[in-house]
Design an enzyme around this catalytic site. Structure first.
Site, mmCIF file in Angstrom:
data_model
loop_
_atom_site.group_PDB
_atom_site.id
_atom_site.type_symbol
_atom_site.label_atom_id
_atom_site.label_comp_id
_atom_site.label_asym_id
_atom_site.label_seq_id
_atom_site.Cartn_x
_atom_site.Cartn_y
_atom_site.Cartn_z
ATOM 1 N N GLY A 139 59.200 76.575 -1.639
ATOM 2 C CA GLY A 139 59.844 77.707 -2.289
ATOM 3 C C GLY A 139 59.339 77.920 -3.703
ATOM 4 O O GLY A 139 59.717 77.181 -4.615
ATOM 5 N N LEU A 140 58.488 78.902 -3.888
ATOM 6 C CA LEU A 140 57.990 79.266 -5.207
ATOM 7 C C LEU A 140 58.420 80.686 -5.574
ATOM 8 O O LEU A 140 58.951 80.929 -6.655
ATOM 9 C CB LEU A 140 56.461 79.153 -5.239
ATOM 10 C CG LEU A 140 55.766 79.639 -6.516
ATOM 11 C CD1 LEU A 140 56.227 78.819 -7.715
ATOM 12 C CD2 LEU A 140 54.250 79.556 -6.376
ATOM 13 N N THR A 141 58.191 81.621 -4.664
ATOM 14 C CA THR A 141 58.452 83.029 -4.943
ATOM 15 C C THR A 141 59.940 83.296 -5.110
ATOM 16 O O THR A 141 60.774 82.791 -4.361
ATOM 17 C CB THR A 141 57.902 83.906 -3.804
ATOM 18 O OG1 THR A 141 56.511 83.627 -3.633
ATOM 19 C CG2 THR A 141 58.077 85.380 -4.118
ATOM 20 N N PRO A 143 62.887 86.638 -6.236
ATOM 21 C CA PRO A 143 62.993 88.105 -6.234
ATOM 22 C C PRO A 143 62.343 88.753 -7.461
ATOM 23 O O PRO A 143 61.817 89.864 -7.363
ATOM 24 C CB PRO A 143 64.506 88.348 -6.199
ATOM 25 C CG PRO A 143 65.052 87.144 -5.499
ATOM 26 C CD PRO A 143 64.188 85.999 -5.934
ATOM 27 N N GLU A 378 49.971 82.936 -1.117
ATOM 28 C CA GLU A 378 49.322 81.886 -1.905
ATOM 29 C C GLU A 378 48.361 82.443 -2.946
ATOM 30 O O GLU A 378 47.309 81.878 -3.233
ATOM 31 C CB GLU A 378 48.646 80.862 -0.984
ATOM 32 C CG GLU A 378 49.677 80.219 -0.066
ATOM 33 C CD GLU A 378 49.153 79.044 0.715
ATOM 34 O OE1 GLU A 378 48.381 78.251 0.160
ATOM 35 O OE2 GLU A 378 49.546 78.913 1.884
#
Length: 395
Positions: A139-141, A143, A378
């Site tokens: 989980g990086l992204t 909203p 990515e």
């Protein structure tokens, strides 16, 4: 030596100068057969129904594919990045959704713990992820933080022996089947990107919930969801790497992941090319086959050249990583070029098929939809160009 192999359609593929070892060739051939016999028959159905193919994933685990790039002491087979990327390529050749599932589990969900988790976290989770007791997710992204991952807003505060997380992550591949989530959170807001840390969040952590992911254009047979952290508590020892180095850790993770996305794109474009050649040989127009029409011949020739170039870029980046060299810039080149080739090849494949290419009777429209993710995930194509340019100008 020149080696010729056969695709699903019986078309010769000449793979010059790839210098694959005997083990690498064996792995590639094994996965190619598995893709044709087990993955391909489900590709259309899982896309149509937005269904995760759990039965296929179980077979991938039985073959030991997720353990290919990892050392034997954690349950892997120590065959390296290149062999693993060829697996992603061969599976993606027939189903981009399944190729993405594998790539996200290995490169994003497992590798960061293996590389930066320390002995305790490594022993606790990596063997289970390789064996398939559960999947791994990343989980990086967020909203409000997509390409600008330094703009992370999820917060983590240390409370005695626990970290308390608040925030949310979106577009998290494999989330509904994952047992561990690797996420970033701000631990010191005053330091900007240097105040971001990385964590391993177990599925059973209190305060963690999942929300259904948005419907997707492509790779609709892969799973994703949003992660919601509401006073989510995890053990203090689940910090991944040193505090404040989470942004650095995630950027290094993405460098490796870009090779696998390049491999995914490579598989998709190869699959679309194979379909186009076969169709051109069978379809007649104006009194002769499409394969006898020079316009189609030129289109196929351009496809073949770009695919070959993409393959060399992807394999070269994988070999650099296996050799312990600086592979980041080459990974960006491979990912950028291969993903954009995939868009061009799948687009031209639809043109070769004409009206049938626009229908769902043939797989090329699905391949075109699946390919688009490779230019975004990515690190978008624009981000890859920024990375490549910085490397050029820094030298």
């Amino acid at each position: 030596m020149t080696t010729a192999t056969k695709t699903k359609y019986g078309l010769p593929q000449i793979r010059d100068g790839l210098d694959l070892s005997e083990d690498q060739q064996m792995i590639r051939d094994m996965v190619r057969e598995f893709a044709d016999t087990e993955v391909a028959p489900l590709a259309h159905e899982i896309d149509e129904n937005h269904r995760f193919p759990i039965e296929t994933w179980k077979k991938i685990l039985e073959l030991g594919i997720p353990g290919i790039p990892f050392s034997e002491d954690v349950g892997g087979s120590d065959q390296g990045t290149l062999a693993y990327c060829m697996c992603v390529e061969e599976i993606s050749r027939v189903c981009g959704s399944t190729g993405l599932t594998l790539a996200a589990h290995v490169s994003l969900g497992t590798y960061p713990i293996y590389a930066w988790g320390g002995e305790e976290l490594k022993k606790l989770y990596v063997p289970k992820l390789i064996a398939g007791e559960f999947m791994g997710a990343y989980g990086l992204t967020e909203p409000n933080a997509g390409s600008d991952s330094g703009g992370t807003q999820t917060r983590a505060v240390l409370d005695k022996d626990e970290w308390v997380l608040n925030g949310r992550k979106c577009f998290c591949t494999n989330a509904n089947y994952a047992g561990t989530f690797i996420v970033t959170a701000v631990t010191d807001p005053s330091l900007g990107a240097k105040g971001i840390s990385a964590f391993v969040v177990p599925r059973e952590a209190s305060g963690l919930s999942l929300e259904k992911g948005e419907e997707k254009l492509g790779t609709r047979g892969s799973d994703w969801a949003s992660l919601v952290f509401e006073d989510c508590r995890i053990p203090r020892g689940h910090l991944l790497g040193p505090e404040g180095e989470g942004f650095k850790t995630f950027m290094k993770t993405l460098e490796g992941g870009r090779i696998s996305i390049g491999a995914m794109a490579l598989g998709i474009e190869q699959g679309a090319f194979d379909c186009s050649v076969q169709y051109a040989k069978e379809r007649e127009a104006f009194g002769k086959t499409l394969a006898d029409q020079q316009a189609v011949q030129f289109k196929l020739a351009d496809m073949a050249v770009e695919i070959e170039a993409a393959r060399h870029l992807v394999y070269h980046a994988a070999r650099l990583k296996d050799a312990g060299e600086n592979f980041g810039p080459r990974a960006s080149m491979a990912k950028l070029y291969s993903s954009e080739v995939a868009m061009r090849v799948t687009y031209d494949a639809i043109q070769v098929f004409g009206g049938y290419g626009y229908s769902r009777e043939y797989p090329v429209e699905r391949m075109w939809r699946d390919a688009k993710l490779c230019t975004i995930g990515e690190g978008t194509s624009e981000v890859q160009r920024m990375i490549i340019a910085r490397n050029i100008l820094r030298s």
